[in-house]
Design a protein around this motif. Structure first.
Motif, mmCIF file in Angstrom:
data_model
loop_
_atom_site.group_PDB
_atom_site.id
_atom_site.type_symbol
_atom_site.label_atom_id
_atom_site.label_comp_id
_atom_site.label_asym_id
_atom_site.label_seq_id
_atom_site.Cartn_x
_atom_site.Cartn_y
_atom_site.Cartn_z
ATOM 1 N N ASN A 16 5.055 29.546 44.701
ATOM 2 C CA ASN A 16 6.155 29.352 45.651
ATOM 3 C C ASN A 16 7.462 29.916 45.102
ATOM 4 N N GLU A 17 7.702 29.728 43.807
ATOM 5 C CA GLU A 17 8.910 30.280 43.194
ATOM 6 C C GLU A 17 8.887 31.800 43.234
ATOM 7 N N ARG A 18 7.733 32.379 42.978
ATOM 8 C CA ARG A 18 7.622 33.843 42.967
ATOM 9 C C ARG A 18 7.738 34.407 44.376
ATOM 10 N N LEU A 19 7.256 33.649 45.360
ATOM 11 C CA LEU A 19 7.343 34.116 46.745
ATOM 12 C C LEU A 19 8.793 34.189 47.218
ATOM 13 N N GLU A 20 9.605 33.245 46.774
ATOM 14 C CA GLU A 20 11.010 33.229 47.181
ATOM 15 C C GLU A 20 11.750 34.481 46.703
ATOM 16 N N GLN A 21 11.281 35.088 45.630
ATOM 17 C CA GLN A 21 11.949 36.259 45.063
ATOM 18 C C GLN A 21 11.232 37.560 45.435
ATOM 19 N N SER A 22 10.176 37.461 46.189
ATOM 20 C CA SER A 22 9.360 38.636 46.489
ATOM 21 C C SER A 22 9.746 39.247 47.828
ATOM 22 N N GLN A 23 9.739 40.584 47.877
ATOM 23 C CA GLN A 23 9.970 41.307 49.115
ATOM 24 C C GLN A 23 8.663 41.562 49.862
ATOM 25 N N ASP A 24 7.557 41.339 49.185
ATOM 26 C CA ASP A 24 6.240 41.560 49.789
ATOM 27 C C ASP A 24 5.359 40.351 49.487
ATOM 28 N N PRO A 25 5.477 39.272 50.280
ATOM 29 C CA PRO A 25 4.741 38.044 49.987
ATOM 30 C C PRO A 25 3.233 38.230 50.015
ATOM 31 N N VAL A 26 2.736 39.092 50.894
ATOM 32 C CA VAL A 26 1.287 39.297 50.976
ATOM 33 C C VAL A 26 0.758 39.879 49.671
ATOM 34 N N ARG A 27 1.475 40.844 49.123
ATOM 35 C CA ARG A 27 1.060 41.441 47.851
ATOM 36 C C ARG A 27 1.118 40.417 46.726
ATOM 37 N N MET A 28 2.147 39.580 46.727
ATOM 38 C CA MET A 28 2.272 38.546 45.712
ATOM 39 C C MET A 28 1.131 37.545 45.813
ATOM 40 N N ILE A 29 0.785 37.169 47.031
ATOM 41 C CA ILE A 29 -0.319 36.226 47.232
ATOM 42 C C ILE A 29 -1.635 36.855 46.795
ATOM 43 N N ASP A 30 -1.824 38.118 47.102
ATOM 44 C CA ASP A 30 -3.050 38.804 46.680
ATOM 45 C C ASP A 30 -3.181 38.801 45.163
ATOM 46 N N ARG A 37 -9.020 33.878 41.140
ATOM 47 C CA ARG A 37 -10.442 34.197 41.208
ATOM 48 C C ARG A 37 -11.013 34.440 39.809
ATOM 49 N N ARG A 38 -10.245 35.108 38.975
ATOM 50 C CA ARG A 38 -10.679 35.331 37.589
ATOM 51 C C ARG A 38 -10.774 34.004 36.845
ATOM 52 N N ALA A 39 -9.801 33.127 37.071
ATOM 53 C CA ALA A 39 -9.809 31.820 36.413
ATOM 54 C C ALA A 39 -11.013 30.999 36.870
ATOM 55 N N ILE A 40 -11.345 31.100 38.141
ATOM 56 C CA ILE A 40 -12.514 30.386 38.662
ATOM 57 C C ILE A 40 -13.787 30.903 38.002
ATOM 58 N N LYS A 126 -10.645 25.907 43.090
ATOM 59 C CA LYS A 126 -11.248 26.384 44.333
ATOM 60 C C LYS A 126 -10.455 25.894 45.548
ATOM 61 N N SER A 127 -9.979 24.658 45.486
ATOM 62 C CA SER A 127 -9.174 24.120 46.593
ATOM 63 C C SER A 127 -7.862 24.883 46.722
ATOM 64 N N GLU A 128 -7.217 25.151 45.577
ATOM 65 C CA GLU A 128 -5.957 25.907 45.599
ATOM 66 C C GLU A 128 -6.199 27.324 46.106
ATOM 67 N N TYR A 129 -7.297 27.915 45.673
ATOM 68 C CA TYR A 129 -7.616 29.268 46.125
ATOM 69 C C TYR A 129 -7.764 29.295 47.647
ATOM 70 N N GLN A 130 -8.500 28.322 48.187
ATOM 71 C CA GLN A 130 -8.712 28.290 49.627
ATOM 72 C C GLN A 130 -7.418 28.051 50.380
ATOM 73 N N ALA A 131 -6.588 27.134 49.834
ATOM 74 C CA ALA A 131 -5.311 26.833 50.492
ATOM 75 C C ALA A 131 -4.400 28.055 50.505
ATOM 76 N N VAL A 132 -4.323 28.759 49.382
ATOM 77 C CA VAL A 132 -3.468 29.949 49.302
ATOM 78 C C VAL A 132 -4.045 31.078 50.138
ATOM 79 N N TYR A 133 -5.364 31.178 50.186
ATOM 80 C CA TYR A 133 -5.978 32.220 51.018
ATOM 81 C C TYR A 133 -5.629 32.013 52.489
ATOM 82 N N SER A 134 -5.669 30.755 52.933
ATOM 83 C CA SER A 134 -5.285 30.455 54.313
ATOM 84 C C SER A 134 -3.826 30.808 54.543
ATOM 85 N N LYS A 135 -2.965 30.484 53.555
ATOM 86 C CA LYS A 135 -1.548 30.829 53.665
ATOM 87 C C LYS A 135 -1.371 32.343 53.680
#
Length: 223
Positions: A16-30, A37-40, A126-135
């Protein structure tokens, strides 16, 4: 466990902190999804290793427990046979296996707790991954809507802005056509009126015609 310490550095709060400073939120989320995914994957591998080790420890506990019980039974049989020396040897090994059982049981308990933690952290990832993927899907839809709106503005913006001027020019042109048509209509109406009238301002049209004939032919006699 180092893998989970590193994972907590890319939590949703950090995202969330990084998104506030990002001009491309989709790229940041990716990027976040890729790291998660690597951590999983690493957590799943760790879970597999811990599970295997837990099984091995359980086997050691079961084997030590079985040998402890066996040596105790042998000691009882030796005493019944009045073989005290054999009974002592059996009891000595029984104590050794009992100590071994206790040691492996302690390790098994620790490893079982570690496995429980791995599973909990893995489920959290996995829950965080799914939640962020939906976002991510939501942000992507917003970005796509914005992109299409910008494309529409580029495509139709100039045309819409120039429309009043274009209609203004068309209005002037039509007005000119209407004036010209009205003038022709008035002219036709005037000719019709003149041809059907015998006098204009009190002067006979026949007299006017005769005057023009004499002007053209001076030798013409008056009728």
């Amino acid at each position: 466990m180092n893998v989970f310490k590193r994972v907590r550095d890319i939590t949703v709060a950090t995202l969330n902190e990084r998104l506030e400073q990002s001009q491309d939120p989709v790229r940041m989320i990716d990027q976040f999804l890729l790291e998660t995914r690597r951590a999983i994957t690493e957590a799943e591998q760790l879970q597999h290793h811990v599970t295997q080790h837990t099984r091995q420890l359980k086997q050691h506990v079961d084997q030590a427990s079985a040998m402890r019980q066996k040596r105790e039974e042998q000691a009882m049989l030796a005493l019944q046979a009045e073989e005290e020396e054999l009974a002592r040897m059996a009891l000595q090994e029984k104590v050794m296996y009992e100590e071994k059982e206790n040691q492996y049981t302690e390790l098994l308990d620790q490893n079982t707790e570690a496995l429980r933690e791995v599973q909990l952290q893995l489920n959290t990832l996995k829950s965080e991954y799914q939640a962020v993927y939906s976002k991510r899907e939501y942000y992507y839809a917003r970005m796509e809507t914005l992109r299409l709106q910008q494309q529409m503005n580029r495509r139709f913006g100039n045309a819409v802005e120039g429309t009043p001027q274009a209609f203004g020019r068309l209005e002037d042109k039509i007005s000119d056509w209407e004036i010209e048509a009205k003038a022709l209509r008035d002219l036709r109406n005037g000719d019709s009126y003149s041809s059907s009238s015998h006098t204009t301002n009190g002067v006979s049209l026949d007299e006017e015609l005769e005057r023009l004939r004499r002007k053209l032919d001076p030798d013409r006699k008056e009728e």
